[in-house]
Design a protein around this motif. Structure first.
Motif, PDB file in Angstrom:
ATOM      1  N   LEU A  58       0.811  -1.215   0.000  1.00  0.00           N
ATOM      2  CA  LEU A  58       0.000   0.000   0.000  1.00  0.00           C
ATOM      3  C   LEU A  58       0.848   1.269   0.000  1.00  0.00           C
ATOM      4  O   LEU A  58       0.297   2.361  -0.165  1.00  0.00           O
ATOM      5  N   GLY A  59       2.163   1.139   0.222  1.00  0.00           N
ATOM      6  CA  GLY A  59       3.008   2.324   0.297  1.00  0.00           C
ATOM      7  C   GLY A  59       2.703   3.124   1.551  1.00  0.00           C
ATOM      8  O   GLY A  59       2.246   2.596   2.555  1.00  0.00           O
ATOM      9  N   PHE A  60       2.925   4.432   1.476  1.00  0.00           N
ATOM     10  CA  PHE A  60       2.647   5.317   2.597  1.00  0.00           C
ATOM     11  C   PHE A  60       1.152   5.588   2.659  1.00  0.00           C
ATOM     12  O   PHE A  60       0.515   5.791   1.629  1.00  0.00           O
ATOM     13  N   VAL A  61       0.572   5.581   3.854  1.00  0.00           N
ATOM     14  CA  VAL A  61      -0.842   5.943   4.028  1.00  0.00           C
ATOM     15  C   VAL A  61      -0.955   7.024   5.102  1.00  0.00           C
ATOM     16  O   VAL A  61      -0.098   7.119   5.979  1.00  0.00           O
ATOM     17  N   SER A  62      -2.004   7.807   5.040  1.00  0.00           N
ATOM     18  CA  SER A  62      -2.236   8.855   6.040  1.00  0.00           C
ATOM     19  C   SER A  62      -2.521   8.227   7.400  1.00  0.00           C
ATOM     20  O   SER A  62      -2.887   7.041   7.481  1.00  0.00           O
ATOM     21  N   LYS A  63      -2.399   9.014   8.457  1.00  0.00           N
ATOM     22  CA  LYS A  63      -2.705   8.515   9.814  1.00  0.00           C
ATOM     23  C   LYS A  63      -4.144   8.010   9.898  1.00  0.00           C
ATOM     24  O   LYS A  63      -4.404   6.993  10.541  1.00  0.00           O
ATOM     25  N   GLU A  64      -5.066   8.732   9.262  1.00  0.00           N
ATOM     26  CA  GLU A  64      -6.476   8.331   9.294  1.00  0.00           C
ATOM     27  C   GLU A  64      -6.662   6.969   8.623  1.00  0.00           C
ATOM     28  O   GLU A  64      -7.344   6.096   9.151  1.00  0.00           O
ATOM     29  N   ASN A  65      -6.047   6.801   7.454  1.00  0.00           N
ATOM     30  CA  ASN A  65      -6.155   5.516   6.752  1.00  0.00           C
ATOM     31  C   ASN A  65      -5.451   4.403   7.512  1.00  0.00           C
ATOM     32  O   ASN A  65      -5.916   3.260   7.510  1.00  0.00           O
ATOM     33  N   LEU A  66      -4.342   4.732   8.159  1.00  0.00           N
ATOM     34  CA  LEU A  66      -3.613   3.735   8.950  1.00  0.00           C
ATOM     35  C   LEU A  66      -4.498   3.221  10.082  1.00  0.00           C
ATOM     36  O   LEU A  66      -4.646   2.012  10.265  1.00  0.00           O
ATOM     37  N   TYR A  67      -5.121   4.143  10.822  1.00  0.00           N
ATOM     38  CA  TYR A  67      -5.975   3.729  11.934  1.00  0.00           C
ATOM     39  C   TYR A  67      -7.162   2.906  11.421  1.00  0.00           C
ATOM     40  O   TYR A  67      -7.548   1.922  12.031  1.00  0.00           O
ATOM     41  N   ASP A  68      -7.709   3.310  10.273  1.00  0.00           N
ATOM     42  CA  ASP A  68      -8.813   2.572   9.668  1.00  0.00           C
ATOM     43  C   ASP A  68      -8.374   1.134   9.340  1.00  0.00           C
ATOM     44  O   ASP A  68      -9.103   0.186   9.626  1.00  0.00           O
ATOM     45  N   LEU A  69      -7.195   0.979   8.755  1.00  0.00           N
ATOM     46  CA  LEU A  69      -6.676  -0.362   8.448  1.00  0.00           C
ATOM     47  C   LEU A  69      -6.398  -1.158   9.715  1.00  0.00           C
ATOM     48  O   LEU A  69      -6.691  -2.358   9.765  1.00  0.00           O
ATOM     49  N   TYR A  70      -5.832  -0.498  10.750  1.00  0.00           N
ATOM     50  CA  TYR A  70      -5.628  -1.176  12.036  1.00  0.00           C
ATOM     51  C   TYR A  70      -6.952  -1.748  12.536  1.00  0.00           C
ATOM     52  O   TYR A  70      -7.007  -2.866  13.028  1.00  0.00           O
TER      53      TYR A  70
END
Length: 167
Positions: A58-70
């Motif tokens: 996925l490469g780099f993701v925003s903090k919001e997207n990271l938390y969503d994926l978590y």
């Protein structure tokens, strides 16, 4: 927390983070894996993954997207030795259980059987066994979030303050 059917790994794509180990294991397991991050090992890791359809970069993701994926992943994979392991604590704050190497700071972060499972060696075989053990267990995301509060910034400040007052 109703996890989707994928596993997640995140961090700088550099040698000691052992994304190679994760890729080797998940190629054999044929389970869906998403890898977040960028770094000098990206090209080598993509080459190692080859045409494995179950592995997605996925490469780099925003903090919001990271938390969503978590919050959506079935489990977070953490195979490296770290002093602490911030991404593992972050994943737990989203209610996500960890599959991690039994070493370093991670031993403080994972509550075995409740917030994740350990594997003992940095080998694909050891990780594969841990993933299978992980899949036999049910995890409570609310309990994991509560456990993760032990690593909250405010909690850390309070503990340091209390420690300094003792001296």
């Amino acid at each position: 927390n109703n996890p989707e059917n994928f596993y997640l790994a995140a961090g700088r794509l550099i040698g000691y983070k052992r994304f190679d180990l994760i890729i080797d294991a998940f190629k054999k397991l044929e389970l869906p894996l998403k890898i977040i991050g960028a770094g000098r090992e990206m090209k080598n890791l993509k080459k190692l993954a080859g045409n494995a359809k179950n592995i997605e970069f996925l490469g780099f993701v925003s903090k919001e997207n990271l938390y969503d994926l978590y919050s959506k992943t079935k489990g977070f994979i953490f195979p490296q030795i770290e002093d602490f392991g911030l991404v593992a604590a972050e994943a737990q704050s989203a209610g996500t259980p960890i599959i991690g190497l039994k070493a370093g700071g991670l031993m403080e972060i994972i509550k075995e059987g409740e917030s994740g499972v350990f594997f003992n060696e940095q080998t694909p075989e050891s990780l594969i066994k841990a993933v299978k053990k992980f899949n036999e267990r049910k995890f409570n995301s609310d309990k994991i979030r509560k456990w993760a509060m032990n690593f909250d910034e405010e909690e850390f400040k309070n503990k340091i303050n209390d420690f300094c007052l003792i001296w």
